[in-house]
Scaffold this motif. Structure first.
Motif, PDB file in Angstrom:
ATOM      1  N   GLU A 349     -18.136  25.048   3.315  1.00 38.78           N
ATOM      2  CA  GLU A 349     -19.379  25.791   3.168  1.00 38.78           C
ATOM      3  C   GLU A 349     -20.052  25.522   1.829  1.00 38.78           C
ATOM      4  OE1 GLU A 349     -18.201  29.778   3.816  1.00 38.78           O
ATOM      5  OE2 GLU A 349     -18.054  29.587   6.015  1.00 38.78           O
ATOM      6  N   SER A 350     -19.229  25.418   0.786  1.00 44.17           N
ATOM      7  CA  SER A 350     -19.815  25.236  -0.543  1.00 44.17           C
ATOM      8  C   SER A 350     -20.299  23.799  -0.774  1.00 44.17           C
ATOM      9  CB  SER A 350     -18.798  25.613  -1.622  1.00 44.17           C
ATOM     10  OG  SER A 350     -17.644  24.770  -1.541  1.00 44.17           O
ATOM     11  N   GLU A 351     -19.577  22.813  -0.198  1.00 42.45           N
ATOM     12  CA  GLU A 351     -19.915  21.410  -0.425  1.00 42.45           C
ATOM     13  C   GLU A 351     -20.706  20.801   0.733  1.00 42.45           C
ATOM     14  OE1 GLU A 351     -19.413  19.952  -3.251  1.00 42.45           O
ATOM     15  OE2 GLU A 351     -18.252  21.614  -4.111  1.00 42.45           O
ATOM     16  N   ASN A 352     -20.848  21.561   1.807  1.00 40.40           N
ATOM     17  CA  ASN A 352     -21.579  21.101   2.987  1.00 40.40           C
ATOM     18  C   ASN A 352     -20.975  19.827   3.567  1.00 40.40           C
ATOM     19  OD1 ASN A 352     -23.557  21.251   4.968  1.00 40.40           O
ATOM     20  ND2 ASN A 352     -25.011  19.990   3.817  1.00 40.40           N
ATOM     21  N   ILE A 353     -19.647  19.870   3.767  1.00 46.58           N
ATOM     22  CA  ILE A 353     -18.930  18.757   4.380  1.00 46.58           C
ATOM     23  C   ILE A 353     -18.068  19.312   5.507  1.00 46.58           C
ATOM     24  CG2 ILE A 353     -18.928  17.326   2.308  1.00 46.58           C
ATOM     25  CD1 ILE A 353     -16.125  18.198   1.730  1.00 46.58           C
ATOM     26  N   PRO A 354     -17.705  18.481   6.489  1.00 50.32           N
ATOM     27  CA  PRO A 354     -16.937  18.968   7.641  1.00 50.32           C
ATOM     28  C   PRO A 354     -15.513  19.398   7.256  1.00 50.32           C
ATOM     29  CG  PRO A 354     -17.991  16.856   8.115  1.00 50.32           C
ATOM     30  CD  PRO A 354     -18.105  17.071   6.645  1.00 50.32           C
ATOM     31  N   VAL A 355     -14.986  20.345   8.027  1.00 52.15           N
ATOM     32  CA  VAL A 355     -13.594  20.762   7.867  1.00 52.15           C
ATOM     33  C   VAL A 355     -12.679  19.664   8.418  1.00 52.15           C
ATOM     34  CG1 VAL A 355     -11.852  22.440   8.582  1.00 52.15           C
ATOM     35  CG2 VAL A 355     -14.156  23.213   8.011  1.00 52.15           C
ATOM     36  N   GLY A 356     -11.624  19.367   7.707  1.00 55.04           N
ATOM     37  CA  GLY A 356     -10.680  18.339   8.137  1.00 55.04           C
ATOM     38  C   GLY A 356      -9.860  17.840   6.973  1.00 55.04           C
ATOM     39  N   VAL A 357      -9.453  16.577   7.030  1.00 55.01           N
ATOM     40  CA  VAL A 357      -8.674  15.954   5.954  1.00 55.01           C
ATOM     41  C   VAL A 357      -9.525  14.888   5.287  1.00 55.01           C
ATOM     42  CG1 VAL A 357      -6.650  14.561   5.388  1.00 55.01           C
ATOM     43  CG2 VAL A 357      -6.454  16.419   7.048  1.00 55.01           C
ATOM     44  N   TYR A 358      -9.822  15.111   4.018  1.00 53.43           N
ATOM     45  CA  TYR A 358     -10.627  14.153   3.247  1.00 53.43           C
ATOM     46  C   TYR A 358      -9.743  12.994   2.805  1.00 53.43           C
ATOM     47  CZ  TYR A 358     -13.555  12.196  -0.454  1.00 53.43           C
ATOM     48  OH  TYR A 358     -14.288  11.344  -1.254  1.00 53.43           O
ATOM     49  N   VAL A 359     -10.160  11.775   3.110  1.00 53.04           N
ATOM     50  CA  VAL A 359      -9.395  10.568   2.754  1.00 53.04           C
ATOM     51  C   VAL A 359      -9.806  10.136   1.352  1.00 53.04           C
ATOM     52  CG1 VAL A 359      -8.862   8.183   3.355  1.00 53.04           C
ATOM     53  CG2 VAL A 359      -9.260   9.875   5.171  1.00 53.04           C
ATOM     54  N   SER A 360      -8.875  10.274   0.404  1.00 50.33           N
ATOM     55  CA  SER A 360      -9.169   9.859  -0.965  1.00 50.33           C
ATOM     56  C   SER A 360      -8.636   8.462  -1.270  1.00 50.33           C
ATOM     57  CB  SER A 360      -8.555  10.859  -1.958  1.00 50.33           C
ATOM     58  OG  SER A 360      -7.157  10.971  -1.760  1.00 50.33           O
ATOM     59  N   GLU A 361      -7.646   8.010  -0.495  1.00 47.56           N
ATOM     60  CA  GLU A 361      -7.056   6.688  -0.745  1.00 47.56           C
ATOM     61  C   GLU A 361      -6.459   6.162   0.549  1.00 47.56           C
ATOM     62  OE1 GLU A 361      -3.371   4.804  -3.390  1.00 47.56           O
ATOM     63  OE2 GLU A 361      -4.264   6.735  -3.960  1.00 47.56           O
ATOM     64  N   VAL A 362      -6.538   4.858   0.736  1.00 48.11           N
ATOM     65  CA  VAL A 362      -5.953   4.211   1.906  1.00 48.11           C
ATOM     66  C   VAL A 362      -4.954   3.167   1.424  1.00 48.11           C
ATOM     67  CG1 VAL A 362      -6.384   2.899   4.026  1.00 48.11           C
ATOM     68  CG2 VAL A 362      -8.077   4.560   3.227  1.00 48.11           C
ATOM     69  N   GLY A 363      -3.736   3.238   1.946  1.00 49.14           N
ATOM     70  CA  GLY A 363      -2.676   2.335   1.512  1.00 49.14           C
ATOM     71  C   GLY A 363      -2.945   0.892   1.887  1.00 49.14           C
TER      72      GLY A 363
END
Length: 431
Positions: A349-363
């Motif tokens: 709600e505060s950042e206006n992004i979808p609920v879920g798992v944010y990918v910060s890094e990919v191996g």
């Protein structure tokens, strides 16, 4: 009368004939004896040959008749614990309003401290019955191509048995590359172990020991570890480190928890890390137990969080029970290969992004990278199931097997809006 047969000396010739005995090999009794011996040897050889051919099949049939019982660990009853905590706090609040307490200083004598340490020693000794020492023997070759043997030790925790094997949890780094595993039990009897399964992501491994190699007397003495809950722990709570925390089997250290809320980000999940004020020795291993005797943490060196230097850090046992079950039951633990963070409702709600798992890094060279998942994506669905946090992701992956293909739905920011993107991921075990 006929002509007499006399020799030149006047004697009858038949009186001078010599009696010759038959050779022994022409003796009927001798021939029968030799025939009996030869037949016996041939029969024995045929019996040994048949037994050698049938033995593997007989053993295989015997083992196949044993129905393996899967290892199942009790789940945390976190709801009940939270309810009990709330009720106890309410009762304490009511008592504090209606009761007046008179406090007085009580001094402890040396005998009191001695009694306390004796009780801790008894508690540690009881916990050691569910722990083993694993001697890892490795053969190597030096520059002169001469073979030499190295050996190191690590602690292991008895998880349970499946009717055929006894399963032991330990650290993978310490047993990796071993040619032989010698398991020493509480009564100092030994048995040979086999590396059964491992997970490079968490650094845990399962070693099996045939129940037939463990004597009845040993099985009566040892116990399987009683796993508690790390979700109900509080900072400052006293714990014992048992197993091999000082680098030697049977050592014990006492201290308290300094933090119970820190987490470590590994592939496809985050894991609770317990920090302590207990000194960590090089090569130390084992478990943390509460003063009730339950295992609440697995001493680890796979990942570090903010804490005092050179102190014991452990996986919270509640986050590891599913992993322990999979390893003990020789099941695959697959991965996608993303490092992520939960996008909660408040953050959404505060950042206006979808609920879920944010990918910060990919191996690198991970299934996620090969499928096209990128940093900044938000995973909202896997295999048709909604994903709202990393816990959901871990639960879904634990139900999958190696080489299984799943559909992953991500939301990717395109200009000013998030667009749905469906990707196909071929899951693998981490190598």
């Amino acid at each position: 009368m006929g002509e007499d047969k006399r020799d030149e000396n006047g004697n009858f010739s038949f009186m001078n004939e010599k009696v010759k005995h038959k050779p022994i090999y022409q003796n009927p009794l001798f021939r029968r004896a030799v025939t009996a011996v030869v037949c016996g040897v041939l029969f024995a050889a045929a019996a040994l040959l048949v037994w050698a051919l049938l033995l593997p099949a007989v053993q295989g049939e015997t083992e196949s008749e044993v129905e393996l019982q899967p290892i199942e660990l009790a789940e945390d009853d976190s709801t009940a614990e939270d309810t009990q905590t709330t009720e106890s706090e309410e009762e304490e609040s009511e008592e504090s309003e209606s009761t007046v307490y008179i406090t007085e200083t009580i001094s402890l004598e040396l005998e009191d401290y001695e009694k306390l340490y004796q009780q801790l020693s008894v508690l540690a000794s009881s916990a050691q019955k569910s722990l083993v020492n694993i001697s890892v023997v490795s053969e190597n070759t030096d520059w002169f191509e001469e073979t030499f043997t190295t050996q190191n030790s690590v602690s292991g925790m008895l998880v349970g048995d499946n009717g055929l094997e006894m399963l032991i949890l330990t650290g993978y780094d310490a047993v990796n590359g071993g040619d032989e595993y010698v398991i020493t039990f509480y009564d100092y009897t030994t048995a040979s172990g086999t590396l059964k399964k491992y997970d490079l992501n968490t650094g845990l491994a399962a070693i099996s020991v045939n129940l037939s190699d463990v004597s009845d007397s040993t099985r009566e003495i040892i116990t399987y570890a009683e796993l508690g809950s790390s979700k109900s722990l509080r900072s400052g709570q006293p714990v014992l480190a048992v197993g091999n925390p000082l680098g030697s089997y049977g050592s014990m250290l006492s201290g308290s928890l300094t933090s119970v809320t820190q987490t470590a980000s590994l592939y496809d999940g985050s894991y609770n890390i317990l920090t302590t004020d207990i000194a960590m020795a090089d090569g130390g291993s084992g478990v943390l137990i509460s003063w009730s005797g339950q295992v609440v943490g697995l001493i680890q060196s796979q990942c570090e969080v903010n804490a005092q230097e050179d102190t014991i850090q452990a996986y919270g046992i509640s986050d590891m029970k599913d992993i322990i079950e999979h390893l003990s039951n020789s099941q695959d633990i697959v991965y996608m290969g993303i490092i992520g963070a939960d996008v909660t409702t408040s953050v959404s709600e505060s950042e206006n992004i979808p609920v879920g798992v944010y990918v910060s890094e990919v191996g690198m060279d991970s299934p996620a990278l090969r499928a096209g998942i990128q940093p900044g994506d938000i995973i909202v669905s896997m295999s048709g199931q909604t994903v709202t946090n990393l816990s959901d992701m871990k639960s879904i992956l634990l139900k999958c097997s190696n080489d299984q293909t799943i559909q992953v739905v991500c939301k990717r920011l395109e200009k000013t809006e998030y667009q749905d993107l469906e990707l196909t991921v071929d899951l693998k075990t981490l190598q």
